[in-house]
Design a protein around this motif. Structure first.
Motif, PDB file in Angstrom:
ATOM      1  N   THR A 103       0.808  -1.029   0.042  1.00  0.00           N
ATOM      2  CA  THR A 103      -0.088  -0.018  -0.171  1.00  0.00           C
ATOM      3  C   THR A 103       0.928   1.153   0.009  1.00  0.00           C
ATOM      4  N   MET A 104       2.252   1.102   0.310  1.00  0.00           N
ATOM      5  CA  MET A 104       2.993   2.098   0.127  1.00  0.00           C
ATOM      6  C   MET A 104       4.433   1.565  -0.515  1.00  0.00           C
ATOM      7  N   CYS A 105       5.050   2.470  -1.433  1.00  0.00           N
ATOM      8  CA  CYS A 105       6.277   2.204  -1.835  1.00  0.00           C
ATOM      9  C   CYS A 105       7.025   3.435  -2.061  1.00  0.00           C
ATOM     10  N   ALA A 106       8.612   3.078  -2.239  1.00  0.00           N
ATOM     11  CA  ALA A 106       9.211   4.188  -2.408  1.00  0.00           C
ATOM     12  C   ALA A 106      10.419   3.676  -3.286  1.00  0.00           C
ATOM     13  N   ALA A 107      11.282   4.767  -4.133  1.00  0.00           N
ATOM     14  CA  ALA A 107      12.297   4.553  -4.704  1.00  0.00           C
ATOM     15  C   ALA A 107      13.383   5.515  -4.743  1.00  0.00           C
ATOM     16  N   GLY A 108      14.431   5.212  -5.010  1.00  0.00           N
ATOM     17  CA  GLY A 108      15.412   6.425  -4.968  1.00  0.00           C
ATOM     18  C   GLY A 108      16.268   6.486  -6.164  1.00  0.00           C
ATOM     19  N   ILE A 109      16.598   7.629  -6.671  1.00  0.00           N
ATOM     20  CA  ILE A 109      17.059   7.730  -7.825  1.00  0.00           C
ATOM     21  C   ILE A 109      18.267   8.865  -7.616  1.00  0.00           C
ATOM     22  N   PRO A 110      19.542   8.494  -7.531  1.00  0.00           N
ATOM     23  CA  PRO A 110      20.661   9.390  -7.136  1.00  0.00           C
ATOM     24  C   PRO A 110      20.918  10.301  -8.300  1.00  0.00           C
ATOM     25  N   ASP A 111      21.530  11.456  -8.123  1.00  0.00           N
ATOM     26  CA  ASP A 111      21.723  12.312  -9.233  1.00  0.00           C
ATOM     27  C   ASP A 111      23.056  12.022  -9.937  1.00  0.00           C
ATOM     28  N   LYS A 112      24.000  10.968  -9.562  1.00  0.00           N
ATOM     29  CA  LYS A 112      24.922  10.219 -10.232  1.00  0.00           C
ATOM     30  C   LYS A 112      25.283   9.055  -9.684  1.00  0.00           C
ATOM     31  N   ALA A 113      25.945   8.274 -10.404  1.00  0.00           N
ATOM     32  CA  ALA A 113      26.403   7.009  -9.769  1.00  0.00           C
ATOM     33  C   ALA A 113      27.381   6.809  -8.955  1.00  0.00           C
ATOM     34  N   THR A 114      28.280   7.762  -9.141  1.00  0.00           N
ATOM     35  CA  THR A 114      29.467   7.954  -8.220  1.00  0.00           C
ATOM     36  C   THR A 114      29.380   9.143  -7.506  1.00  0.00           C
ATOM     37  N   ASN A 115      29.755   8.948  -6.137  1.00  0.00           N
ATOM     38  CA  ASN A 115      29.813   9.859  -5.164  1.00  0.00           C
ATOM     39  C   ASN A 115      28.479  10.918  -5.350  1.00  0.00           C
ATOM     40  N   PRO A 116      27.258  10.438  -5.432  1.00  0.00           N
ATOM     41  CA  PRO A 116      26.007  11.188  -5.587  1.00  0.00           C
ATOM     42  C   PRO A 116      25.981  12.419  -4.378  1.00  0.00           C
ATOM     43  N   THR A 247       9.198  -0.228   9.832  1.00  0.00           N
ATOM     44  CA  THR A 247      10.431  -0.015   9.619  1.00  0.00           C
ATOM     45  C   THR A 247      11.191  -0.908   8.696  1.00  0.00           C
ATOM     46  N   PHE A 248      12.293  -0.355   8.003  1.00  0.00           N
ATOM     47  CA  PHE A 248      12.938  -1.301   7.040  1.00  0.00           C
ATOM     48  C   PHE A 248      14.158  -0.718   7.007  1.00  0.00           C
ATOM     49  N   SER A 249      15.111  -1.782   6.243  1.00  0.00           N
ATOM     50  CA  SER A 249      16.536  -1.262   5.813  1.00  0.00           C
ATOM     51  C   SER A 249      16.912  -1.433   4.238  1.00  0.00           C
ATOM     52  N   LYS A 250      17.454  -0.494   3.924  1.00  0.00           N
ATOM     53  CA  LYS A 250      17.612  -0.273   2.292  1.00  0.00           C
ATOM     54  C   LYS A 250      18.825   0.646   2.243  1.00  0.00           C
ATOM     55  N   ASP A 251      19.466   0.418   0.851  1.00  0.00           N
ATOM     56  CA  ASP A 251      20.218   1.245   0.229  1.00  0.00           C
ATOM     57  C   ASP A 251      19.712   1.644  -1.044  1.00  0.00           C
ATOM     58  N   PHE A 252      19.159   2.764  -0.969  1.00  0.00           N
ATOM     59  CA  PHE A 252      18.561   3.583  -2.172  1.00  0.00           C
ATOM     60  C   PHE A 252      19.507   4.030  -3.396  1.00  0.00           C
ATOM     61  N   PHE A 253      20.818   3.745  -3.186  1.00  0.00           N
ATOM     62  CA  PHE A 253      21.575   4.440  -3.988  1.00  0.00           C
ATOM     63  C   PHE A 253      22.293   3.095  -5.272  1.00  0.00           C
ATOM     64  N   THR A 254      22.036   1.971  -4.488  1.00  0.00           N
ATOM     65  CA  THR A 254      22.571   0.953  -5.270  1.00  0.00           C
ATOM     66  C   THR A 254      21.367  -0.035  -6.077  1.00  0.00           C
ATOM     67  N   ALA A 255      21.623   0.138  -7.433  1.00  0.00           N
ATOM     68  CA  ALA A 255      20.788  -0.285  -8.263  1.00  0.00           C
ATOM     69  C   ALA A 255      20.838  -2.044  -8.296  1.00  0.00           C
ATOM     70  N   PRO A 256      19.668  -2.599  -8.587  1.00  0.00           N
ATOM     71  CA  PRO A 256      19.908  -4.247  -8.689  1.00  0.00           C
ATOM     72  C   PRO A 256      20.581  -4.737  -9.693  1.00  0.00           C
ATOM     73  N   THR A 257      21.205  -5.710  -9.620  1.00  0.00           N
ATOM     74  CA  THR A 257      22.031  -6.470 -10.845  1.00  0.00           C
ATOM     75  C   THR A 257      21.568  -8.006 -11.298  1.00  0.00           C
ATOM     76  N   GLY A 258      21.989  -8.012 -12.235  1.00  0.00           N
ATOM     77  CA  GLY A 258      21.443  -9.479 -12.733  1.00  0.00           C
ATOM     78  C   GLY A 258      20.130  -9.543 -12.948  1.00  0.00           C
ATOM     79  N   GLY A 259      19.203  -8.561 -13.063  1.00  0.00           N
ATOM     80  CA  GLY A 259      17.855  -8.791 -13.476  1.00  0.00           C
ATOM     81  C   GLY A 259      16.937  -9.108 -12.229  1.00  0.00           C
TER      82      GLY A 259
END
Length: 548
Positions: A103-116, A247-259
């Motif tokens: 019922t609620m979701c969130a996503a993170g989009i860094p301004d750049k891949a390295t040192n955002p 509560t939850f734990s997440k790294d919103f700066f690391t994109a999934p890999t391998g599909g």
């Protein structure tokens, strides 16, 4: 426990596919299997190219070596939607999170891949009931840097940067470091296709002042919540109690890999999944009843109505205080523990409702035990009130006053309406006025043995726990609970003691006590007549027994 299929269509794979090797590099448990896209028999099919619903769960008890082993109940569970056949492109390569009910979701989009230096956060909900959403850096409400977003009546996105310091509404930060974004980033557009509410904001990775920083490349703790009451057009508007949180734990700066997609549901930490607001409302109803109506009735009866109610005073007092107060209190506390994430008894913040509620629940149990002790140790021969009775009285009084204060704290914590709070204080005022009036109208009743006005021992006060017989030589005994009244005279043994029953006199028993040269008393009861006469020495004496 799921039953074992007669035909096993999934096959264990001993090595991890190379495309996923990096993804599981730090994993403690890895399980790989292959399965046909189209299952036979009653097995369901995958739907390549289309997201479909899945459930997940894990547990801490190993089922053993057999595929038919017993799978103990899961430690955590959830649901998510995914197309496992579509490679990582666009939205599927964005770090995402959804609550267990999606019922609620969130996503993170860094301004750049390295040192955002900044990140764009997208929050969305597919529920029409959701009017605001919030996400914050922190492990709980005691100290979290929160950003809350909603839509104004005009459709504009309102973003409010706040700080949570406990179980109360987060306060608005003096410096707003989160900025509203009017449009959804293209990379996340496909994620919010079916969303009813979408809020987007940007925020610095490392903000100034006391705001907390993101940790790119490392998972960190977050809190989340949403509610169904719109706070209005201002960023400083009142945010009402959340409907759901976690509560939850997440790294919103690391994109999934391998599909793979890391946006599957995270657990809120609750043992039982129940809407938070519903749990709070049930809790509030149980505990308000437990500490308002029931204690008032139980105290009033025990203090003033022992004579009027007979044995029923104790039965009613026991029912009101043990079942009405203690049992409902324990049930209400367990409801919150089981349906909401920890910490359950946070000591931070101005509102002491949670820790005080726990203390009151424990003391209510102890008070019930003390009540049983007082009843077990009661003696009809006691001439004073023992200390354990006094302790039971005063602990009950303090407990009730503290509980009434905690009911108010709970109402304030839940953002109760002003009329409801006024109604509560009106009840408190009426209850205490009734207790004061009872002291003047009835007076407090004690059960103990005392001497009469002439120094003769043996006069009993009213009681409901014994067979009472009035001894000879006693003062008048006022029996209020039996079927017939009784009349007692004042002391004296005569020369004869003759007992008889008058025909048709019902339950009466008579003693004829006469002395020399005096006169006797008369008494009536259920059609019987008592005439005790004598001379010079004494008065007649009526003797009876009654069981309460």
């Amino acid at each position: 426990m799921p039953t074992v299929d007669a035909t096993q269509q999934s096959t264990a794979v001993t090595t991890v596919p190379s495309v996923l090797t990096a993804a599981v590099a730090n994993a403690k448990l890895v399980v790989a299997f292959s399965r046909p896209v189209t299952g036979s028999g009653g097995n369901k099919n995958f739907t390549p190219g289309t997201a479909q619903s899945f459930i997940w769960g894990y547990g801490s008890t190993n089922p053993g070596t057999s595929a038919a082993g017993t799978v103990a109940i899961h430690d955590e569970k959830g649901t998510f939607s995914q197309d496992f056949f579509t490679a990582s492109t666009g939205a599927s390569s964005i770090a995402q999170w959804c609550n267990p009910q999606n019922t609620m979701c969130a996503a993170g989009i860094p301004d750049k891949a390295t040192n955002p230096s900044s990140i764009t956060m997208v929050m969305w909900s597919t529920s029409t009931a959701v009017q605001w959403m919030g996400i914050g850096i922190g492990s709980g409400m005691s100290d979290a840097d929160v950003v809350i977003g909603w839509k104004s009546a005009a459709g504009a996105t309102v973003i409010s940067d706040r700080t949570a310091k406990g179980e109360s509404m987060p306060t608005v930060d003096a410096t707003q470091q989160a900025t509203a974004v009017a449009t959804v980033p293209a990379a996340a557009a496909s994620l919010v296709t079916n969303a009813k509410l979408v809020v987007v904001f940007t925020r610095a990775v490392t903000p100034t002042g006391t705001n907390k920083a993101f940790t790119p490349g490392s998972s960190q703790s977050f809190i989340w919540a949403y509610g169904s009451v719109n706070p209005g057009a201002s960023a400083s508007g009142t945010v009402q109690l959340h409907d759901q949180r976690g509560t939850f734990s997440k790294d919103f700066f690391t994109a999934p890999t391998g599909g793979s997609n890391t946006g599957s549901a995270d657990s809120s930490g609750a043992i039982i999944n129940l809407d938070t607001k519903t749990a709070w409302y049930i809790h509030g109803a149980l505990l308000t009843a437990a500490w308002t109506l029931f204690p008032f009735a139980g105290i009033f009866i025990a203090r003033y109505l022992k004579d009027a109610l007979g044995v029923w005073w104790y039965r009613l007092h026991l029912g009101f205080m043990l079942i009405g107060t203690t049992v409902l209190s324990v049930a209400g506390i367990l409801l919150i523990v089981l349906t909401t994430p920890p910490p359950h008894f946070d000591l931070s913040g101005w509102n002491p409702h949670r820790p005080l509620g726990l203390a009151l629940g424990i003391d209510a149990i102890l008070q019930s035990v003390l009540g049983f002790v007082c009843n077990a140790m009661w003696s009809p021969d006691r001439k004073s009130i023992p200390w354990w009775d006094v302790a039971h009285w005063w602990n009950g009084r303090v407990l009730w006053v503290a509980a009434l204060a905690n009911v108010y704290f709970g109402l304030a914590l839940a953002g109760a309406s002003t009329p409801l709070i006024i109604a509560f204080f009106v009840f408190v005022g009426v209850a205490f006025a009734a207790l004061i009036a009872g002291q003047f109208i009835f007076g407090q009743v004690h059960h103990m043995k005392k001497d009469d006005d002439y120094g003769n021992p043996g006069a009993y006060s009213m009681n409901t726990k014994m067979d009472i017989g009035q001894p000879m030589g006693s003062n008048t005994y006022n029996r209020r609970y039996d079927d017939e009244p009784s009349y007692g005279g004042n002391a004296g043994y005569g020369n004869s003691n003759v007992g008889y029953t008058t025909p048709n006199s019902g339950k009466m028993y008579y003693n004829d006590n006469s002395g020399g040269g005096g006169y006797g008393n008369g008494g009536y009861s259920n059609g019987g007549y008592n005439n005790n006469g004598g001379g010079g020495g004494g008065y007649g004496q009526y003797n009876s027994q009654s069981r309460y």
